[in-house]
Design a protein around this motif. Structure first.
Motif, short mmCIF file in Angstrom:
data_model
loop_
_atom_site.label_atom_id
_atom_site.label_comp_id
_atom_site.label_asym_id
_atom_site.label_seq_id
_atom_site.Cartn_x
_atom_site.Cartn_y
_atom_site.Cartn_z
N UNK A 167 45.33 31.16 -3.83
CA UNK A 167 45.89 31.74 -5.05
C UNK A 167 44.78 32.20 -5.98
N UNK A 168 43.68 31.44 -6.04
CA UNK A 168 42.54 31.83 -6.87
C UNK A 168 41.94 33.14 -6.37
N UNK A 169 41.79 33.25 -5.05
CA UNK A 169 41.25 34.48 -4.46
C UNK A 169 42.18 35.65 -4.78
N UNK A 170 43.50 35.44 -4.64
CA UNK A 170 44.46 36.51 -4.94
C UNK A 170 44.38 36.92 -6.41
N UNK A 171 44.25 35.93 -7.30
CA UNK A 171 44.14 36.25 -8.73
C UNK A 171 42.85 37.02 -9.01
N UNK A 172 41.76 36.63 -8.36
CA UNK A 172 40.49 37.36 -8.52
C UNK A 172 40.62 38.80 -8.04
N UNK A 173 41.26 38.98 -6.88
CA UNK A 173 41.44 40.34 -6.36
C UNK A 173 42.33 41.16 -7.29
N UNK A 174 43.38 40.53 -7.82
CA UNK A 174 44.26 41.23 -8.75
C UNK A 174 43.49 41.67 -9.99
#
Length: 180
Positions: free
Chosen positions: A144-151
């Motif tokens: 989820x952290x990676x997804x938030x960073x990508x977003x």
């Protein structure tokens, strides 16, 4: 040295490098296949045990090993961070706890009396389940952290492109208005 000799040396060096690369890839694939076969054998061995506490302990050990393997693979990625925590330390803590619980489960499997095994499993099972859930939660948090960073990165990129487009529009309009 002649040009032919230099060309031959380059060809031999290239062939050696390609051979080493091929050997490395084959060895890596063989290790992966062997690991997969070991996991399948452990799963089959667990299923062949008679129902009871020994089988339950073996099943818990297998689930714990699979979860630790998945966590290790997930945390090995270059993006692996759990919020601002160090993924390596989280993984080390999970591995330490898993090793200790696996040793306890292995000793429970060796108990000769099924009643003793059952009693010991009632104590250890919640701890193993909690560690598996914690490990899963850590992996999910990291993803989820990676997804938030990508977003966030995509939003920043989109904003930058919109800013550049607006600047281009102003530039194009200004060039039409600035006639002498």
């Amino acid at each position: 040295m002649t040009v032919l000799t230099v060309a031959a040396l380059i060809a031999v060096a290239t062939m050696c490098a390609l051979s080493a690369l091929l050997a490395w890839r084959v060895a890596r694939r063989v290790r992966r296949i062997a690991a997969r076969c070991r996991r399948s054998a452990v799963g089959l061995q667990t299923r062949l045990l008679l129902p009871g506490p020994r089988r339950d302990a073996a099943t818990l050990r297998r689930r714990l090993a699979e979860e630790v393997r998945s966590t290790r693979q997930t945390f090995a990625s270059p993006d692996s961070r759990v919020f601002q925590a160090d993924a390596a330390s989280v993984l080390a803590d999970i591995m330490t706890a898993a090793f200790a619980l696996d040793a306890v489960l292995a000793s429970i499997e060796q108990f000769p009396d099924p009643a003793q095994q059952r009693d010991a499993l009632t104590t250890v099972t919640p701890q193993v389940v909690q560690l598996i859930d914690t490990s899963y939660s850590a992996r999910r948090t990291m993803l989820r952290t990676i997804a938030a960073d990508h977003h966030r990165q995509l939003n920043a990129l989109s904003d930058s492109v919109a800013h550049q487009a607006a600047a281009l529009a102003r530039y194009e309009n200004a060039s039409r208005e600035l006639t002498i």
